[in-house]
Design an enzyme around this catalytic site. Structure first.
Site, mmCIF file in Angstrom:
data_model
loop_
_atom_site.group_PDB
_atom_site.id
_atom_site.type_symbol
_atom_site.label_atom_id
_atom_site.label_comp_id
_atom_site.label_asym_id
_atom_site.label_seq_id
_atom_site.Cartn_x
_atom_site.Cartn_y
_atom_site.Cartn_z
ATOM 1 N N ASP A 111 0.766 -1.249 0.000
ATOM 2 C CA ASP A 111 0.000 0.000 0.000
ATOM 3 C C ASP A 111 0.796 1.298 0.000
ATOM 4 O OD1 ASP A 111 -2.540 0.930 -0.383
ATOM 5 O OD2 ASP A 111 -3.030 1.122 1.739
ATOM 6 N N HIS A 380 1.817 4.357 6.435
ATOM 7 C CA HIS A 380 1.676 5.010 5.122
ATOM 8 C C HIS A 380 0.468 5.944 5.047
ATOM 9 C CE1 HIS A 380 -0.455 1.116 4.859
ATOM 10 N NE2 HIS A 380 -1.328 1.777 4.129
#
Length: 977
Positions: A111, A380
């Site tokens: 991701d 993230h």
């Protein structure tokens, strides 16, 4: 990006682990992979019953449950610092090894928005056998897919090359989520548990959007759909094994309905495998990589080129997040730097004061709170700025709480070591502007300064004071060079700059007194120049104002009040150099074209200069000159949104001023911006750079960034992340920029480098509105950048040490002693409490010195045995094990002297902490003995023989040779423990 960890736990994450464990136990064929330890640990500590815990142990042993990556979070790869990536990985791995005796060996980096070349090196050093990524440029992915090049052996570090290479799998265009379209129904397929409901799970167990269940009537159609997708993907890979990820974000919270439908489908396909030409099985990532590895193919090698930036469509360049939420990015790095200082400070204290009055377990908890906060923000959707405002506040609160704890701990250690009377109050503050010395000057104030680096440093620390007439003394009562001047921020306070010289991992105390007629600090005198209209500047009669120190002469153009040129005095090289602020105007209406948001940067056109008038003030004194420039939108405006404070230092005789003299420090004040503006500082030079930019990769290595022209969105696609360093150069001269937080950076013209400092956006994309991801950030940001100009050879030597000096500025604490004056010591014992300082050679960095507190045995067989017997050590943390990491800062061949391998005697390096008894060399996160770590060796054309690769040479009797770019990790035990 959306919810607090607690909210996510309540709504779905706890249910994921509870229901998955229940379902795995019911079917031996079923498998599951788990990634982020932050969620798992919350479940393990707060939700899991003893029965569930027993089952987890069992499932791990049988290979039904597999932990992949195993860090606290799946960290961002673009804007994080290598130290923090290692911290969060170590934090998760320590828990897994202590609790289960397991060590993750595969990654699942599906991701993060683009892939860095530092990551494969870290995962190799941590003992991983294969790495998996997904988000890379859409056009590049399509090309790799077509040519069956999605798998390769990645040598992320040019210097470590095949020694730390890793097999890497890039997911195909379907990425990590199951495709949900089914041609035989207008309902979705494969997502039988629907989507998670916030804040509470539904009472009746019926979730929104539950997929069409598998029935006798549709099972053949379901199977055909699944097989068709599997075959489409099989054509993109070299082996006949296809990884078919089942699930997506926030899935498996109702695992029974998932697995029961999956079971039916898999059984049906396998019963009819002759017809379908496919067999299917449940698998973990490890099972898949094992299958590919056993095919024994020869793989292509990829060099150290990364996959940044990342675009998903022609107008969707994910380069906005390099700057989004700049304040959070700054605090995250401050917290990381404070943690680094606190760890080594506490380690030395424990080693030297075993019978101390401070509760060691409580102290470790204080450090732990900051370890967790710094680890989690590496997510993230954390430091990237791609979260909603309330989640950003959660990260900020956790960081501030952890910082408060560590400051408190450091202050109490200093107190304890100085046996200060408890009536002398200590109020601790870290970093310059947090707080200062209060008004009352009838007591003696002292400033305690700790140098967290393992080198001698000479630098200035800034303290805010209420008087102009001050004097500063060291421990022996000798005067210390200092300069005091009116603060740029407020006209009621003054900034006191104190010149400090401190050896490695040591602290000193400075006494600050109101003037009593004797030696006083130098006073900075201010001269204000007339505001200039830069649109009407007279080019004919140029008048230049010089500001000079021993290294540079900087000229300012008095027609515009802007910088004009910098001369490097040693070589007499002059570079024309101007700086201006510009704004990219961006669109916020999806009906009108591409938008900018937390993730994306989509400028309408070229950047527009922001100011028509510039004010200038020069404050000069014997030690420092500060140039203050204020940028006004027009000649009549009173308020400025932009300012630059540029500082140049003159170091007196007897001090090592090399680093101080060679940097031009700049601090910017930017904001509040107008809506849909992205603010950049553009530095334009006459260097013929051919528009080639260099940026760092996570503060670990440098990437070359040639300007690329695209059909669409060229400006945004030429933005890159700058975590610590960016530079431009011609054949002889280099201009380096060093940063204390991440920014987007680009070279949009020959001789130019621009840094994005701030963004304020709003758009009407429904998805962004639903999740509060419009980035309406009205803050004022105050980033710092240091400029270094010189020949390539000189800047190469300066920028590594300078970058670390900026990252790890001294920690400043304040105290007041009232009543009895302490008698000055007879001779100066630098850091009297801290024995001999810890010093490494200039091409090495002491990356970690800490007491992790883990209770696991470093003998693997022992550790596994004690877990099987249910004898994991409970109770107090282990204070005898010290974690040490040493990093070589240079690449092979980068510098004739500094790129050489270095021999380090760990006994003599650490003699100030005690007598070293045992040193064990470990993998990066500490869970493997390097002698037993055998990673898979994938066949390449260069190295045709497949087999297991052994890691580095091991240390003989505490003497270690550290080679270029190595990061070496050790457990150290001292005598008497």
């Amino acid at each position: 990006y959306l919810f607090f960890f607690q909210e996510s736990m309540h709504a779905y994450a706890a249910n994921v682990y509870t229901s998955v464990v229940e379902e795995l136990v019911k079917g031996k064929q079923r498998k599951f992979i788990a990634v982020e330890q932050e969620f798992f640990r919350l479940w393990w500590d707060a939700v899991a019953t003893d029965r569930y815990k027993q089952q987890v142990h069992q499932l791990l042993q049988e290979g039904q449950l597999e932990f992949v990556i195993g860090g606290q979070v799946m960290h961002d790869e673009a804007v994080t610092l290598i130290d923090d990536q290692i911290l969060q990985l170590t934090e998760g791995h320590g828990f897994l090894y202590e609790t289960f005796g397991i060590r993750p060996q595969f990654s699942w980096h599906v991701d993060p928005f683009g892939a860095s070349a530092t990551t494969p090196t870290l995962f190799a050093l941590a003992g991983f056998n294969a790495h998996l990524i997904s988000r890379i440029d859409y056009d590049l992915k399509a090309d790799m897919q077509k040519n069956k090049k999605l798998q390769f052996v990645w040598q992320g570090s040019p210097s470590l090359s095949e020694g730390q290479e890793i097999f890497t799998h890039v997911m195909d265009q379907y990425s990590y989520c199951t495709p949900s379209q089914i041609p035989f129904s207008n309902r979705s397929g494969f997502y039988w548990n629907g989507i998670a409901a916030f804040p509470d799970p539904p009472k009746d167990g019926v979730y929104p959007n539950m997929s069409l269940p598998v029935t006798d009537a549709n099972i053949h159609l379901y199977a055909q759909t699944m097989v068709a997708n599997i075959k489409e993907r099989a054509a993109w890979f070299r082996t006949s094994d296809v990884l078919w990820p089942w699930g997506c974000d926030k899935q498996f919270f109702n695992a029974s309905v998932q697995y029961s439908n999956m079971d039916l489908l898999l059984d049906y396909i396998n019963k009819h495998s002759d017809e379908f030409g496919v067999t299917v099985q449940y698998a973990t990532v490890g099972d898949y990589f094992q299958a590919v590895y056993s095919r024994n193919l020869t793989w292509e090698i990829r060099d150290s080129q990364d996959f940044l930036p990342y675009s998903t469509e022609p107008f969707q360049a994910w380069t906005g997040f390099y700057t989004s939420r700049s304040t959070l990015k700054g605090i995250a790095r401050k917290a990381s730097s404070l943690l680094y200082a606190g760890e080594s400070f506490f380690t030395q204290y424990v080693r030297k004061h075993p019978a101390s009055s401070i509760c060691k377990c409580g102290a470790l908890k204080q450090l732990q709170s900051l370890r967790w906060a710094v680890s989690e923000v590496q997510h993230h959707d954390g430091i990237t700025g791609t979260e909603s405002p309330k989640v950003k506040d959660m990260y900020m609160n956790n960081l501030m709480y952890g910082m408060f704890n560590v400051k408190k701990l450091m202050a109490s250690i200093i107190f304890d070591m100085n046996n200060a009377k408890k009536n002398g109050e200590v109020y601790s503050s870290v970093y310059v502007k947090d707080s200062g010395i209060p008004g009352a000057m009838d007591v003696d104030h002292y400033v305690v300064v700790y140098n967290p680096l393992a080198w001698n440093i000479t630098t200035f620390v800034t303290v805010s004071v209420s008087h102009l007439a001050m004097s500063v003394y060291d421990e022996l009562g000798h005067p210390v060079p200092a300069q005091v001047q009116i603060s740029a921020e407020s006209h009621s306070t003054y900034d006191l700059y104190i010149l400090v010289a401190i050896s490695g991992l040591s602290y000193r105390k400075y006494n600050v007194k109101p003037l009593n007629g004797k030696q006083s600090a130098f006073i900075g005198r201010s001269v204000k120049y007339k505001q200039k209209d830069i649109t009407r500047a007279d080019q004919q009669s140029r008048q230049l104002l010089p500001v000079v120190n021993n290294c540079y002469q900087v000229l300012f153009d008095q027609n515009t009040n802007l910088m004009h040129s910098i001369t490097e005095r040693e070589t007499n090289q002059t570079v024309q150099l101007t700086q201006e602020f510009l704004e990219y105007h961006v669109n916020g209406d999806v009906m009108k074209g591409p938008i900018s948001d937390n993730y994306l940067f989509a400028p309408n056109a070229s950047a527009v200069p922001v100011s028509k008038a510039v004010g200038l003030e020069v404050v000069s004194g014997n030690l420092m000159t500060e140039i203050r420039q204020y940028f006004y939108s027009n000649v009549t405006s009173q308020d400025y949104i932009y300012a630059v404070y540029t500082r140049m230092y003159t170091v007196p005789e007897g001090y090592d001023g090399k680093l101080l003299c060679h940097r031009i420090e700049q601090e910017y004040s930017v904001g509040p911006l107008e809506l849909n503006r992205e603010a950049v500082l553009r530095t334009s030079t006459n260097l013929n750079t051919r528009q080639l930019l260099y940026t760092d990769s996570n503060g670990y290595q440098i990437q070359k960034r040639p300007f690329k022209a695209y059909v669409n969105n060229t400006v945004a696609r030429n933005y890159y992340p700058m975590v610590q360093t960016a530079y431009i150069e011609d054949d002889t001269t280099r201009l380096m920029l060093l940063a204390e937080r991440a920014h987007g950076v680009s070279s949009q013209g020959n001789g130019q480098v621009e840094v994005m400092l701030h963004r304020r956006l709003w758009n009407n994309l429904q998805w962004d509105l639903n999740y509060s991801l419009t980035l309406n950030d009205s803050s004022v940001v105050r980033p710092v950048i240091w400029l270094i100009l010189g020949t390539k050879a000189v800047t190469n030597i300066l920028y590594r040490t300078s970058g670390l000096a900026l990252e790890h500025r001294p920690v400043v604490m304040f105290g007041a002693l009232s009543g009895d004056k302490p008698k000055p010591p007879r001779q100066l014992q630098q850091n009297s409490a801290h024995g001999s300082p810890v010093t490494v050679p200039p091409n090495l960095h002491l990356q970690t010195l800490s007491i992790p507190g883990w209770r696991y045995s470093s003998n693997h067989a022992e550790q596994v045995h004690s877990i099987r017997m249910g004898k994991q050590k409970q109770g107090d943390a282990d204070f005898s094990r010290v974690l040490l990491r040493i990093r070589h800062l240079y690449e092979v061949g980068e510098d004739p002297v500094l790129s050489q391998p270095v021999m380090v005697n760990l006994k003599s390096l650490l003699k100030g902490l005690g007598s070293v008894m045992v040193v064990e060399e470990r993998s990066l996160t500490g869970t493997w003995d390097v002698n037993t770590l055998k990673r898979w060796k994938w066949k390449t054309a260069q190295y045709p023989s497949k087999g297991l690769s052994n890691s580095t040479e091991t240390s003989e009797n505490c003497i270690v040779t550290v080679h270029p770019k190595e990061i070496r990790t050790f457990f150290v035990y001292f005598q008497g423990q």
